[in-house]
Motif scaffolding. Structure first.
Motif, PDB file in Angstrom:
ATOM      1  N   HIS A  99       0.812  -1.218   0.000  1.00 38.22           N
ATOM      2  CA  HIS A  99       0.000   0.000   0.000  1.00 38.22           C
ATOM      3  C   HIS A  99       0.843   1.264   0.000  1.00 38.22           C
ATOM      4  O   HIS A  99       0.313   2.360  -0.195  1.00 38.22           O
ATOM      5  CB  HIS A  99      -0.957  -0.018   1.193  1.00 38.22           C
ATOM      6  CG  HIS A  99      -1.993  -1.091   1.110  1.00 38.22           C
ATOM      7  ND1 HIS A  99      -2.740  -1.511   2.193  1.00 38.22           N
ATOM      8  CD2 HIS A  99      -2.400  -1.856   0.057  1.00 38.22           C
ATOM      9  CE1 HIS A  99      -3.570  -2.472   1.821  1.00 38.22           C
ATOM     10  NE2 HIS A  99      -3.379  -2.703   0.525  1.00 38.22           N
ATOM     11  N   VAL A 113      -4.321  -2.215  -4.524  1.00 39.82           N
ATOM     12  CA  VAL A 113      -4.836  -3.253  -3.630  1.00 39.82           C
ATOM     13  C   VAL A 113      -4.704  -4.620  -4.310  1.00 39.82           C
ATOM     14  O   VAL A 113      -4.808  -4.734  -5.534  1.00 39.82           O
ATOM     15  CB  VAL A 113      -6.299  -2.995  -3.215  1.00 39.82           C
ATOM     16  CG1 VAL A 113      -6.421  -1.694  -2.451  1.00 39.82           C
ATOM     17  CG2 VAL A 113      -7.234  -2.987  -4.416  1.00 39.82           C
ATOM     18  N   HIS A 114      -4.452  -5.633  -3.505  1.00 40.80           N
ATOM     19  CA  HIS A 114      -4.280  -6.993  -4.011  1.00 40.80           C
ATOM     20  C   HIS A 114      -5.624  -7.620  -4.357  1.00 40.80           C
ATOM     21  O   HIS A 114      -5.788  -8.246  -5.402  1.00 40.80           O
ATOM     22  CB  HIS A 114      -3.541  -7.833  -2.968  1.00 40.80           C
ATOM     23  CG  HIS A 114      -3.297  -9.246  -3.383  1.00 40.80           C
ATOM     24  ND1 HIS A 114      -4.243 -10.251  -3.227  1.00 40.80           N
ATOM     25  CD2 HIS A 114      -2.219  -9.854  -3.944  1.00 40.80           C
ATOM     26  CE1 HIS A 114      -3.752 -11.399  -3.681  1.00 40.80           C
ATOM     27  NE2 HIS A 114      -2.526 -11.178  -4.111  1.00 40.80           N
ATOM     28  N   SER A 158      -6.505  -7.555  -8.375  1.00 43.64           N
ATOM     29  CA  SER A 158      -5.820  -6.316  -8.002  1.00 43.64           C
ATOM     30  C   SER A 158      -6.324  -5.129  -8.809  1.00 43.64           C
ATOM     31  O   SER A 158      -6.752  -5.260  -9.959  1.00 43.64           O
ATOM     32  CB  SER A 158      -4.315  -6.476  -8.185  1.00 43.64           C
ATOM     33  OG  SER A 158      -4.001  -6.817  -9.526  1.00 43.64           O
ATOM     34  N   PRO A 204      -7.426   0.688   0.330  1.00 42.88           N
ATOM     35  CA  PRO A 204      -6.514  -0.312   0.887  1.00 42.88           C
ATOM     36  C   PRO A 204      -7.121  -1.125   2.024  1.00 42.88           C
ATOM     37  O   PRO A 204      -6.701  -2.263   2.280  1.00 42.88           O
ATOM     38  CB  PRO A 204      -5.328   0.524   1.378  1.00 42.88           C
ATOM     39  CG  PRO A 204      -5.895   1.894   1.611  1.00 42.88           C
ATOM     40  CD  PRO A 204      -6.938   2.067   0.543  1.00 42.88           C
ATOM     41  N   THR A 235      -9.823  -2.630   2.127  1.00 40.45           N
ATOM     42  CA  THR A 235     -10.465  -3.866   1.666  1.00 40.45           C
ATOM     43  C   THR A 235      -9.508  -5.048   1.800  1.00 40.45           C
ATOM     44  O   THR A 235      -9.935  -6.159   2.124  1.00 40.45           O
ATOM     45  CB  THR A 235     -10.963  -3.736   0.214  1.00 40.45           C
ATOM     46  OG1 THR A 235      -9.871  -3.335  -0.637  1.00 40.45           O
ATOM     47  CG2 THR A 235     -12.088  -2.725   0.106  1.00 40.45           C
ATOM     48  N   ASP A 236      -8.222  -4.812   1.562  1.00 40.93           N
ATOM     49  CA  ASP A 236      -7.232  -5.872   1.774  1.00 40.93           C
ATOM     50  C   ASP A 236      -7.137  -6.240   3.249  1.00 40.93           C
ATOM     51  O   ASP A 236      -7.043  -7.412   3.612  1.00 40.93           O
ATOM     52  CB  ASP A 236      -5.848  -5.425   1.286  1.00 40.93           C
ATOM     53  CG  ASP A 236      -5.652  -5.575  -0.210  1.00 40.93           C
ATOM     54  OD1 ASP A 236      -6.413  -6.347  -0.847  1.00 40.93           O
ATOM     55  OD2 ASP A 236      -4.731  -4.940  -0.746  1.00 40.93           O
TER      56      ASP A 236
END
Length: 339
Positions: A144, A205-206, A231, A236, A238-239
């Protein structure tokens, strides 16, 4: 007798393509095997007897339009190559469906092991388990902190209105795979929309960040973050919500990775605090993000269950996925009410 090969990948066709596109890369006939553990895109380990690679392609059959984009996954891994985020080196992307029947990409085979169960962590001991799991929020903090523009990903997503679009998207994904009654899922979707938080400044984000999507070496270091198919640029947290969800899940014997009961495993609250300290972000609404993660996983699992009912999945454990969907819906509702 015809050559045996795993569904979705014919080694001779792949070898011919690689020889044409990367002459000299492959030194002999290829063999391939499905890497177990994935529940979405198909992953294969490929070798010529000397070198090893990994191939990723979409699942066989029923494919949701935006959930299996090989080009996006290839692009983000390539972009992160020179950052502190550990990723495999990429070899090539093929968007010609005539080669394997779907787009695919080839990447380097990385050292390390995915850890998927509490039993696997227990064998490592409490001290190593704690160190490995605490590396997850640290690596997430590093991800991030990457400047998307600096690595050529400034246009990788549309962060404005990200959470609203995510809710709409996963609602549509649910509709595309819905073949049975799922009590509570519409209530959860509506409640998430009614309590939408204000997002912090966007990052890369992943989208599916958890322990069994990283490789860990014998020294307990994360050698690679895998499975970048979801992604994008967005919120961020949400990860973090997804990582929190997996850390508090307890589904022994299920095909879903649950490790929180292993001795030494940090609590979900400790992982959240570690991320907050490292990133400097406000995590006071983490309950919403965790509930959203439960909803998102319920939708993903329902899609996998739907493909299983059509006979379009590869690997073991898919027959048990459908029974887990109501668990994720109920946990999502409970978590959102806590917040």
């Amino acid at each position: 007798m015809s050559e045996q090969h795993p569904p979705g990948l014919e080694p001779a066709r792949l070898a011919a393509y690689l020889e044409r596109e990367r002459p000299g890369l492959v030194q002999g006939p290829l063999t391939a095997e499905v890497v177990q553990g994935g529940r979405s895109n198909l992953t294969y380990r490929v070798t010529d007897g000397t070198s090893r690679w990994v191939v990723r392609r979409p699942p066989l059959g029923h494919v949701l339009a935006t959930a299996h984009d090989m080009a996006r996954e290839y692009r983000v891994i390539t972009a992160l190559r020179d950052t502190p985020v550990p990723v495999p080196g990429t070899v090539l992307l093929c968007e010609d469906e005539d080669v394997l029947g779907a787009p695919f990409y080839v990447m380097e085979h990385m050292p390390g092991t995915p850890l998927r169960t509490a039993e696997e962590l227990t064998q490592l001991g409490a001290e190593r388990t704690r160190a490995i799991v605490l590396a997850l929020p640290d690596t997430l903090t590093a991800l991030h902190a990457v400047d998307p523009a600096a690595v050529g990903l400034a246009d990788f997503g549309r962060p404005e209105g990200f959470l609203e679009r995510q809710l709409r998207r996963w609602g549509k994904q649910l509709a595309a795979s819905r073949s049975r009654e799922l009590p509570g899922v519409d209530e959860l979707h509506r409640a998430l929309g009614a309590a939408l938080p204000d997002s912090p400044p966007p990052t890369l984000v992943h989208g599916d960040y958890r322990l069994d999507n990283v490789l860990v070496d014998d020294d307990g270091r994360i050698t690679a973050v895998l499975d970048w198919e979801m992604s994008t640029l967005g919120d961020p947290l949400t990860d973090l919500g997804l990582l929190t969800m997996y850390s508090e899940l307890d589904l022994p014997g299920s095909p879903i990775s649950t490790t929180g009961s292993a001795p030494g495993h940090p609590s979900a609250a400790e992982l959240v605090e570690r991320y907050a300290r490292g990133s400097g972000r406000d995590v006071s609404r983490v309950h919403w993000y965790t509930a959203f993660a439960y909803f998102k996983l319920a939708v993903i699992l329902e899609g996998i269950h739907y493909r299983w009912t059509l006979g379009q999945t590869v690997g073991a454990g898919f027959d048990r996925i459908g029974a887990l969907v109501p668990v994720f819906i109920d946990n999502g509702l409970t978590t959102l009410r806590k917040g």
